[in-house]
Design a protein around this motif. Structure first.
Motif, mmCIF file in Angstrom:
data_model
loop_
_atom_site.group_PDB
_atom_site.id
_atom_site.type_symbol
_atom_site.label_atom_id
_atom_site.label_comp_id
_atom_site.label_asym_id
_atom_site.label_seq_id
_atom_site.Cartn_x
_atom_site.Cartn_y
_atom_site.Cartn_z
ATOM 1 N N LYS A 182 17.423 0.959 -22.348
ATOM 2 C CA LYS A 182 16.114 1.349 -23.703
ATOM 3 C C LYS A 182 15.269 1.871 -23.593
ATOM 4 N N SER A 183 14.051 2.607 -22.024
ATOM 5 C CA SER A 183 13.331 3.187 -21.322
ATOM 6 C C SER A 183 12.889 4.381 -22.235
ATOM 7 N N ASN A 184 12.456 4.166 -22.344
ATOM 8 C CA ASN A 184 11.389 5.854 -22.146
ATOM 9 C C ASN A 184 11.195 5.925 -20.739
ATOM 10 N N LYS A 185 11.356 6.896 -20.190
ATOM 11 C CA LYS A 185 10.740 7.119 -18.365
ATOM 12 C C LYS A 185 9.781 7.996 -18.271
ATOM 13 N N SER A 186 9.505 8.417 -19.761
ATOM 14 C CA SER A 186 7.974 9.260 -19.840
ATOM 15 C C SER A 186 7.088 8.589 -19.869
ATOM 16 N N LYS A 187 7.162 7.586 -20.134
ATOM 17 C CA LYS A 187 5.846 6.688 -21.023
ATOM 18 C C LYS A 187 5.849 5.279 -20.296
ATOM 19 N N VAL A 188 4.843 5.258 -19.422
ATOM 20 C CA VAL A 188 4.529 3.866 -18.457
ATOM 21 C C VAL A 188 3.158 4.210 -18.060
ATOM 22 N N ILE A 189 2.795 3.065 -19.046
ATOM 23 C CA ILE A 189 1.252 2.494 -18.611
ATOM 24 C C ILE A 189 1.144 1.617 -17.644
ATOM 25 N N VAL A 190 -0.110 2.048 -17.072
ATOM 26 C CA VAL A 190 -0.745 1.249 -16.360
ATOM 27 C C VAL A 190 -1.979 0.452 -16.571
ATOM 28 N N ILE A 191 -1.972 -1.356 -16.330
ATOM 29 C CA ILE A 191 -2.908 -1.900 -16.591
ATOM 30 C C ILE A 191 -3.591 -2.117 -15.975
ATOM 31 N N ASN A 248 0.616 -1.235 -0.314
ATOM 32 C CA ASN A 248 0.258 -0.023 0.113
ATOM 33 C C ASN A 248 1.300 0.829 0.636
ATOM 34 N N GLY A 249 0.297 2.338 -0.495
ATOM 35 C CA GLY A 249 1.229 3.750 -0.401
ATOM 36 C C GLY A 249 2.613 3.472 -1.788
ATOM 37 N N LEU A 250 2.722 2.609 -2.192
ATOM 38 C CA LEU A 250 4.071 2.596 -3.332
ATOM 39 C C LEU A 250 3.744 3.144 -4.777
ATOM 40 N N ASN A 251 4.203 3.705 -5.567
ATOM 41 C CA ASN A 251 3.884 4.213 -6.827
ATOM 42 C C ASN A 251 4.693 3.153 -7.684
ATOM 43 N N THR A 252 5.105 3.867 -8.934
ATOM 44 C CA THR A 252 5.378 2.955 -10.421
ATOM 45 C C THR A 252 6.433 2.897 -10.106
ATOM 46 N N LYS A 253 7.642 4.446 -10.087
ATOM 47 C CA LYS A 253 8.763 4.096 -10.233
ATOM 48 C C LYS A 253 9.465 3.188 -8.029
ATOM 49 N N ILE A 300 2.116 -2.590 -14.772
ATOM 50 C CA ILE A 300 3.338 -1.813 -14.952
ATOM 51 C C ILE A 300 3.907 -1.622 -16.205
ATOM 52 N N LEU A 301 3.559 -1.315 -17.306
ATOM 53 C CA LEU A 301 4.864 -1.651 -18.868
ATOM 54 C C LEU A 301 5.074 -0.554 -19.399
ATOM 55 N N VAL A 302 6.604 -0.517 -19.338
ATOM 56 C CA VAL A 302 7.447 0.717 -19.358
ATOM 57 C C VAL A 302 7.375 0.583 -20.702
ATOM 58 N N LEU A 303 7.473 1.959 -21.605
ATOM 59 C CA LEU A 303 7.078 1.454 -23.047
ATOM 60 C C LEU A 303 8.780 2.264 -23.242
ATOM 61 N N PRO A 304 9.792 1.691 -24.696
ATOM 62 C CA PRO A 304 10.916 1.659 -25.732
ATOM 63 C C PRO A 304 10.850 3.387 -25.801
ATOM 64 N N LYS A 305 12.010 3.853 -25.349
ATOM 65 C CA LYS A 305 12.350 4.684 -26.921
ATOM 66 C C LYS A 305 12.363 4.449 -27.774
ATOM 67 N N ASN A 320 -9.183 -4.648 -14.634
ATOM 68 C CA ASN A 320 -10.292 -4.588 -15.161
ATOM 69 C C ASN A 320 -10.077 -3.765 -17.274
ATOM 70 N N GLY A 321 -9.016 -4.435 -17.242
ATOM 71 C CA GLY A 321 -8.044 -3.930 -18.385
ATOM 72 C C GLY A 321 -8.308 -2.615 -19.485
ATOM 73 N N LYS A 322 -7.868 -2.171 -18.544
ATOM 74 C CA LYS A 322 -8.753 -0.372 -18.292
ATOM 75 C C LYS A 322 -7.081 0.528 -18.253
ATOM 76 N N ALA A 323 -6.509 0.593 -19.354
ATOM 77 C CA ALA A 323 -4.975 1.317 -19.813
ATOM 78 C C ALA A 323 -4.982 2.736 -19.689
ATOM 79 N N GLU A 324 -4.171 2.937 -18.849
ATOM 80 C CA GLU A 324 -3.782 5.147 -19.832
ATOM 81 C C GLU A 324 -2.227 4.703 -19.174
ATOM 82 N N LEU A 325 -1.862 6.007 -19.845
ATOM 83 C CA LEU A 325 -0.355 5.970 -19.292
ATOM 84 C C LEU A 325 -0.404 6.980 -18.293
ATOM 85 N N VAL A 326 0.927 7.252 -17.112
ATOM 86 C CA VAL A 326 0.177 8.082 -16.579
ATOM 87 C C VAL A 326 1.597 8.268 -16.289
#
Length: 125
Positions: A61-70, A44-49, A91-96, A73-79
């Motif tokens: 190779k990661s794009n640190k500003s492009k993190v998706i949380v799924i 409880n209380g932890l964030n994506t980082k 948590i899904l970290v996208l590539p550069k 219920n299947g809803k995904a959003e860039l956070v």
């Protein structure tokens, strides 16, 4: 398909449809461009980082500003990296994105190679 909880009563199921209701889990899955993709127990209380740091941090190779949380219920959003995580999220970290410079360099070297081959053929005649 992800259903909206406010209107899922209006969805008509047809023969052959499969209804999947995910079970609650206390595991947070971290995927993508991270050092060691893995599942981590929810705290409880932890964030994506915080979760990304627990599995060895971002890869080169990661794009640190492009993190998706799924969500479950299947809803995904860039956070942001500081977004709070709920139980069962992924948590899904996208590539550069690759730069155009690599493509341009490839094109130029290919043209130079073709010119060199043409010159070699012309000199051998």
């Amino acid at each position: 398909m992800v259903l909206n909880p406010n209107s899922f009563q209006n969805v008509i199921l047809e023969q052959g449809d499969i209804l999947y209701i995910s079970e609650k889990t206390s595991i947070i899955m971290v995927h993508g461009e991270v050092a060691f993709p893995n599942g981590i127990e929810y705290s409880n209380g932890l964030n994506t980082k915080n979760y990304i740091e627990q599995i060895g941090d971002f890869s080169q190779k990661s794009n640190k500003s492009k993190v998706i949380v799924i969500q479950q219920n299947g809803k995904a959003e860039l956070v942001s990296k500081t977004a709070k995580i709920q139980q069962g999220n992924e948590i899904l970290v996208l590539p550069k994105a690759q730069t155009k410079g690599i493509e341009l360099t490839h094109g130029i070297t290919q043209v130079i190679y073709q010119i060199a081959v043409a010159v070699k053929v012309a000199l051998d005649l």
